[in-house]
Write a protein that holds these residues in place. Structure first.
Motif, PDB file in Angstrom:
ATOM      1  N   ILE A  88       0.831  -1.203   0.000  1.00 18.13           N
ATOM      2  CA  ILE A  88       0.000   0.000   0.000  1.00 18.13           C
ATOM      3  C   ILE A  88       0.867   1.255   0.000  1.00 18.13           C
ATOM      4  O   ILE A  88       0.517   2.263  -0.609  1.00 18.13           O
ATOM      5  CB  ILE A  88      -0.994  -0.027   1.186  1.00 18.13           C
ATOM      6  N   ASP A  89       2.026   1.178   0.644  1.00 15.16           N
ATOM      7  CA  ASP A  89       2.937   2.322   0.660  1.00 15.16           C
ATOM      8  C   ASP A  89       3.453   2.684  -0.736  1.00 15.16           C
ATOM      9  O   ASP A  89       4.004   3.770  -0.930  1.00 15.16           O
ATOM     10  CB  ASP A  89       4.120   2.054   1.589  1.00 15.16           C
ATOM     11  N   LEU A  90       3.259   1.796  -1.706  1.00 15.27           N
ATOM     12  CA  LEU A  90       3.688   2.075  -3.082  1.00 15.27           C
ATOM     13  C   LEU A  90       2.662   2.874  -3.876  1.00 15.27           C
ATOM     14  O   LEU A  90       2.939   3.286  -5.007  1.00 15.27           O
ATOM     15  CB  LEU A  90       3.984   0.761  -3.812  1.00 15.27           C
ATOM     16  N   ILE A  91       1.482   3.095  -3.325  1.00 16.92           N
ATOM     17  CA  ILE A  91       0.437   3.796  -4.067  1.00 16.92           C
ATOM     18  C   ILE A  91       0.933   5.131  -4.638  1.00 16.92           C
ATOM     19  O   ILE A  91       0.743   5.385  -5.833  1.00 16.92           O
ATOM     20  CB  ILE A  91      -0.841   3.979  -3.226  1.00 16.92           C
ATOM     21  N   PRO A  92       1.576   5.994  -3.862  1.00 17.23           N
ATOM     22  CA  PRO A  92       2.033   7.271  -4.454  1.00 17.23           C
ATOM     23  C   PRO A  92       3.017   7.078  -5.612  1.00 17.23           C
ATOM     24  O   PRO A  92       2.984   7.847  -6.583  1.00 17.23           O
ATOM     25  CB  PRO A  92       2.708   7.991  -3.277  1.00 17.23           C
ATOM     26  N   VAL A  93       3.846   6.060  -5.547  1.00 18.56           N
ATOM     27  CA  VAL A  93       4.803   5.783  -6.626  1.00 18.56           C
ATOM     28  C   VAL A  93       4.051   5.372  -7.891  1.00 18.56           C
ATOM     29  O   VAL A  93       4.313   5.888  -8.988  1.00 18.56           O
ATOM     30  CB  VAL A  93       5.788   4.663  -6.207  1.00 18.56           C
ATOM     31  N   ILE A  94       3.102   4.441  -7.747  1.00 23.60           N
ATOM     32  CA  ILE A  94       2.329   3.962  -8.887  1.00 23.60           C
ATOM     33  C   ILE A  94       1.476   5.106  -9.463  1.00 23.60           C
ATOM     34  O   ILE A  94       1.342   5.240 -10.682  1.00 23.60           O
ATOM     35  CB  ILE A  94       1.439   2.765  -8.480  1.00 23.60           C
ATOM     36  N   VAL A  95       0.923   5.930  -8.584  1.00 21.91           N
ATOM     37  CA  VAL A  95       0.133   7.079  -9.020  1.00 21.91           C
ATOM     38  C   VAL A  95       0.989   8.017  -9.867  1.00 21.91           C
ATOM     39  O   VAL A  95       0.566   8.476 -10.938  1.00 21.91           O
ATOM     40  CB  VAL A  95      -0.476   7.821  -7.797  1.00 21.91           C
ATOM     41  N   VAL A 112      -9.480   7.653 -13.482  1.00 23.50           N
ATOM     42  CA  VAL A 112      -8.675   7.772 -12.269  1.00 23.50           C
ATOM     43  C   VAL A 112      -7.624   8.868 -12.419  1.00 23.50           C
ATOM     44  O   VAL A 112      -7.325   9.574 -11.461  1.00 23.50           O
ATOM     45  CB  VAL A 112      -8.045   6.417 -11.864  1.00 23.50           C
ATOM     46  N   VAL A 113      -7.090   9.045 -13.615  1.00 21.36           N
ATOM     47  CA  VAL A 113      -6.092  10.096 -13.833  1.00 21.36           C
ATOM     48  C   VAL A 113      -6.756  11.466 -13.712  1.00 21.36           C
ATOM     49  O   VAL A 113      -6.182  12.395 -13.134  1.00 21.36           O
ATOM     50  CB  VAL A 113      -5.383   9.929 -15.192  1.00 21.36           C
ATOM     51  N   LYS A 114      -7.971  11.584 -14.218  1.00 21.78           N
ATOM     52  CA  LYS A 114      -8.710  12.847 -14.074  1.00 21.78           C
ATOM     53  C   LYS A 114      -8.966  13.136 -12.597  1.00 21.78           C
ATOM     54  O   LYS A 114      -8.810  14.272 -12.137  1.00 21.78           O
ATOM     55  CB  LYS A 114     -10.034  12.769 -14.830  1.00 21.78           C
ATOM     56  N   LYS A 115      -9.340  12.092 -11.862  1.00 21.24           N
ATOM     57  CA  LYS A 115      -9.598  12.244 -10.427  1.00 21.24           C
ATOM     58  C   LYS A 115      -8.319  12.658  -9.703  1.00 21.24           C
ATOM     59  O   LYS A 115      -8.349  13.524  -8.826  1.00 21.24           O
ATOM     60  CB  LYS A 115     -10.133  10.917  -9.876  1.00 21.24           C
ATOM     61  N   LEU A 116      -7.205  12.075 -10.080  1.00 20.48           N
ATOM     62  CA  LEU A 116      -5.920  12.436  -9.480  1.00 20.48           C
ATOM     63  C   LEU A 116      -5.563  13.880  -9.787  1.00 20.48           C
ATOM     64  O   LEU A 116      -4.991  14.573  -8.944  1.00 20.48           O
ATOM     65  CB  LEU A 116      -4.815  11.500  -9.979  1.00 20.48           C
ATOM     66  N   GLU A 121      -4.006  14.006  -3.475  1.00 19.59           N
ATOM     67  CA  GLU A 121      -3.851  13.541  -2.092  1.00 19.59           C
ATOM     68  C   GLU A 121      -5.116  12.847  -1.578  1.00 19.59           C
ATOM     69  O   GLU A 121      -5.043  11.813  -0.906  1.00 19.59           O
ATOM     70  CB  GLU A 121      -3.457  14.702  -1.176  1.00 19.59           C
ATOM     71  N   GLY A 122      -6.278  13.417  -1.899  1.00 17.38           N
ATOM     72  CA  GLY A 122      -7.535  12.805  -1.477  1.00 17.38           C
ATOM     73  C   GLY A 122      -7.749  11.456  -2.134  1.00 17.38           C
ATOM     74  O   GLY A 122      -8.213  10.497  -1.498  1.00 17.38           O
ATOM     75  N   THR A 123      -7.403  11.348  -3.412  1.00 17.27           N
ATOM     76  CA  THR A 123      -7.546  10.082  -4.133  1.00 17.27           C
ATOM     77  C   THR A 123      -6.609   9.032  -3.563  1.00 17.27           C
ATOM     78  O   THR A 123      -7.010   7.879  -3.364  1.00 17.27           O
ATOM     79  CB  THR A 123      -7.285  10.296  -5.635  1.00 17.27           C
ATOM     80  N   ILE A 124      -5.368   9.418  -3.286  1.00 17.97           N
ATOM     81  CA  ILE A 124      -4.413   8.484  -2.682  1.00 17.97           C
ATOM     82  C   ILE A 124      -4.920   8.030  -1.316  1.00 17.97           C
ATOM     83  O   ILE A 124      -4.857   6.849  -0.984  1.00 17.97           O
ATOM     84  CB  ILE A 124      -3.006   9.122  -2.586  1.00 17.97           C
ATOM     85  N   ARG A 125      -5.437   8.952  -0.534  1.00 18.73           N
ATOM     86  CA  ARG A 125      -5.977   8.606   0.783  1.00 18.73           C
ATOM     87  C   ARG A 125      -7.134   7.606   0.649  1.00 18.73           C
ATOM     88  O   ARG A 125      -7.195   6.618   1.381  1.00 18.73           O
ATOM     89  CB  ARG A 125      -6.420   9.863   1.517  1.00 18.73           C
ATOM     90  N   GLN A 126      -8.026   7.842  -0.304  1.00 18.52           N
ATOM     91  CA  GLN A 126      -9.151   6.925  -0.515  1.00 18.52           C
ATOM     92  C   GLN A 126      -8.670   5.535  -0.934  1.00 18.52           C
ATOM     93  O   GLN A 126      -9.187   4.529  -0.451  1.00 18.52           O
ATOM     94  CB  GLN A 126     -10.100   7.471  -1.582  1.00 18.52           C
ATOM     95  N   LEU A 127      -7.682   5.477  -1.828  1.00 14.26           N
ATOM     96  CA  LEU A 127      -7.122   4.192  -2.247  1.00 14.26           C
ATOM     97  C   LEU A 127      -6.500   3.461  -1.061  1.00 14.26           C
ATOM     98  O   LEU A 127      -6.714   2.265  -0.877  1.00 14.26           O
ATOM     99  CB  LEU A 127      -6.083   4.391  -3.352  1.00 14.26           C
TER     100      LEU A 127
END
Length: 143
Positions: A88-95, A112-116, A121-127
């Protein structure tokens, strides 16, 4: 499964030792952004990973603590894969890879890219929250 040999003390080289394979990144992508969680699900991805490579990469990711497997409650001969906290800690890297790729990609930008783009930050938090909830579910672990 090949054993990881660290080439240097460089943090980028260390990360690439685990994540420098396109199949690893695509499996992680599927676990983060889709509902894919089984061997069969990953086989059905558009990139058409070979069965031997998929089995090897799942073993690699599990052996190194990025994912865990558990027996499916519906089908005892099926394994379900979920990210661990380390994964899960890899989410920001993959994003960031997704955002960069969409910038130079000729395909339509995914939702998802539009949402990002609107709230990264909010999208990463939700993921993170969604995937952490899977970890804490009552699905039995195969460890």
């Amino acid at each position: 499964m090949k054993e990881i040999q660290h080439r240097s003390d460089c943090p980028i080289a260390f990360s690439l030792d685990y994540l420098g394979d396109k199949w690893v990144l695509l499996i992680l992508r599927d676990l983060i952004f889709t509902s894919k969680s089984s061997y069969g699900d990953f086989l059905n991805s558009n990139e058409k990973i070979a069965t031997n490579i998929l089995a090897d990469r799942l073993k690699l990711l599990e052996a190194n603590g990025f994912i865990k497997s558990s027996v499916s409650p519906e089908k005892k001969n099926k394994f379900i894969y979920n990210l661990t906290e380390k994964g899960i800690d890899l989410i920001p890297v993959i994003v960031e890879l997704m955002i960069w790729g969409s910038k130079y990609d000729s395909y339509d930008v995914k939702d998802v890219v539009k949402k990002l783009g609107k709230d990264k930050e909010g999208t990463i938090r939700q993921l993170r929250e969604k995937l952490s909830a899977r970890i804490n579910s009552d699905v039995p672990s195969n460890e």
